[in-house]
Design an enzyme around this catalytic site. Sequence first.
Site, short mmCIF file in Angstrom:
data_model
loop_
_atom_site.label_atom_id
_atom_site.label_comp_id
_atom_site.label_asym_id
_atom_site.label_seq_id
_atom_site.Cartn_x
_atom_site.Cartn_y
_atom_site.Cartn_z
N LYS A 48 0.68 -1.46 0.29
CA LYS A 48 -0.06 0.20 0.06
C LYS A 48 1.03 1.39 -0.07
O LYS A 48 0.48 2.12 -0.49
CB LYS A 48 -0.59 -0.12 1.90
CG LYS A 48 -2.06 -0.89 0.61
CD LYS A 48 -3.12 -1.24 2.70
CE LYS A 48 -3.68 -2.54 2.17
NZ LYS A 48 -5.01 -2.79 2.32
N GLN B 130 -5.46 -2.58 9.14
CA GLN B 130 -5.25 -4.16 8.25
C GLN B 130 -5.89 -4.61 9.34
O GLN B 130 -5.63 -5.50 10.19
CB GLN B 130 -3.24 -4.02 7.97
CG GLN B 130 -2.83 -5.53 6.95
CD GLN B 130 -3.92 -5.00 5.67
OE1 GLN B 130 -3.66 -4.13 5.15
NE2 GLN B 130 -4.24 -6.26 5.03
N ASP C 34 -11.01 2.10 3.63
CA ASP C 34 -11.59 1.03 3.09
C ASP C 34 -12.90 0.89 3.15
O ASP C 34 -13.23 -0.30 2.54
CB ASP C 34 -11.28 -0.01 4.27
CG ASP C 34 -9.88 -0.86 4.13
OD1 ASP C 34 -9.71 -0.89 2.69
OD2 ASP C 34 -9.55 -1.37 4.90
N1 LIG Z 1 -7.99 -3.35 6.08
C1 LIG Z 1 -8.12 -4.53 4.90
N2 LIG Z 1 -7.60 -5.70 5.37
C2 LIG Z 1 -7.41 -6.00 4.51
C3 LIG Z 1 -8.00 -6.46 3.13
C4 LIG Z 1 -8.56 -4.95 3.15
O1 LIG Z 1 -9.06 -4.75 1.71
N3 LIG Z 1 -8.95 -4.07 4.07
N4 LIG Z 1 -7.49 -7.30 2.37
C5 LIG Z 1 -7.12 -8.15 2.31
C6 LIG Z 1 -5.67 -8.54 2.07
N5 LIG Z 1 -5.12 -7.09 0.84
C7 LIG Z 1 -4.91 -5.89 1.64
O2 LIG Z 1 -5.25 -5.66 2.12
C8 LIG Z 1 -4.51 -7.50 -0.22
C9 LIG Z 1 -4.65 -9.45 -0.41
C10 LIG Z 1 -3.44 -8.97 -1.24
C11 LIG Z 1 -3.06 -8.33 -2.38
C12 LIG Z 1 -3.09 -8.87 -4.01
O3 LIG Z 1 -2.34 -7.93 -4.16
N6 LIG Z 1 -2.71 -10.40 -3.99
C13 LIG Z 1 -1.65 -10.58 -4.69
C14 LIG Z 1 -0.83 -11.83 -4.36
C15 LIG Z 1 0.14 -11.90 -3.57
C16 LIG Z 1 0.40 -13.17 -2.90
O4 LIG Z 1 0.98 -13.99 -3.25
O5 LIG Z 1 1.19 -13.41 -2.40
C17 LIG Z 1 -2.50 -10.84 -6.45
O6 LIG Z 1 -3.96 -11.44 -5.88
O7 LIG Z 1 -2.19 -10.89 -7.13
C18 LIG Z 1 -3.76 -7.23 -2.39
C19 LIG Z 1 -4.17 -7.04 -0.93
C20 LIG Z 1 -7.25 -8.63 3.60
N7 LIG Z 1 -7.04 -8.42 4.25
#
Ligand SMILES: Nc1nc2c(c(=O)[nH]1)N[C@@H](CN(C=O)c1ccc(C(=O)N[C@@H](CCC(=O)O)C(=O)O)cc1)CN2
Length: 295
Positions: A53, A97, A120
């Site tokens: 982020k 988070q 969020d």
């Molecule tokens: N406050 C929040 N917590 C969480 C959220 C949220 O939207 N707000 N969502 C998820 C975690 N998350 C962002 O926080 C998030 C998850 C995944 C990705 C991402 O880009 N993933 C990659 C793969 C990553 C890997 O290989 O480990 C992808 O999909 O290409 C970004 C953000 C839970 N918590």
Amino acid sequence: MTAQVLDGKATAASIKAELTTRVAALAERGITPGLGTLLVGDDPGSQWYVAGKHKDCAEVGIASLREDLPADATQEEIEAAVRRLNEDPACTGFIVQLPLPKGIDTNRVLELVDPDKDADGLHPTNLGRLVLRVNEPVTSPLPCTPRGIIELIERHDISLAGADVVVVGRGVTVGRSIGLLLTRREVNATVTLTHTGTEDLAEHTRNADVIIAAAGVQGVITSEIVKPGAVVIDVGVSRVVDSETGKSRVVGDVDPSVLEVASWVSPNPGGVGPMTRAMLLSNVVDSAERASGLA
Ligand SMILES: Nc1nc2c(c(=O)[nH]1)N[C@@H](CN(C=O)c1ccc(C(=O)N[C@@H](CCC(=O)O)C(=O)O)cc1)CN2
């Protein structure tokens, strides 16, 4: 049939390019949007997401600030950090988070966030605004993953109007809120929310034009339960150890066999995750524009 790919990485890159221009326009008016993050504990996944982020903010010109607390932080210490972010004028929006460590009352923490700084879109006031304002333009932040899913579909010129959408999973960041966006008049989809209490998941998914799989169960959506030509969005995250590399990697809810029957599939990784990140930035820029009278 081999499904086409809903490329979240490329779509997120275009959105970030658009945001860079909008942030520059704000800078000309002396406004710098600032995203705050509150991270509690040392979960490697959460640390990676929060670092991402801050990297995204730097890319588009948004300032960023962080509050990091140890895994044994108390409810009071976490709430004090939320209050600091609420009061900090450099922070125009922030996120807590998730998940928070066991024993912490997450809802109490989320409800303390100033709704006007809720980047969020998960504050009850902002979710409530979505419930009430079905026909009006949205003037509050939207939940990032649901918003990202709809943008991903629409930016590939797929219409959701009149579509039967089946959502699998009732978690707070996706399943519970995505229906609020999909059933807005400007989107006009019909939504069925399925979950672990659903008796016959296949009966629902076999009739769906669009499946949004957010169960967190590896491969739960197989080709046998997908209607030919359906659009399938893979949101679920499970971690497995790769037998060849010995390293942990992310796998989704959608079995690879689905590529043979669906018309479009979002990859995971590379689909909804990058869109979630881009939508967080969009929420921050939207709010700054609204506050400055630009939107
Ligand atoms: N406050 C929040 N917590 C969480 C959220 C949220 O939207 N707000 N969502 C998820 C975690 N998350 C962002 O926080 C998030 C998850 C995944 C990705 C991402 O880009 N993933 C990659 C793969 C990553 C890997 O290989 O480990 C992808 O999909 O290409 C970004 C953000 C839970 N918590």
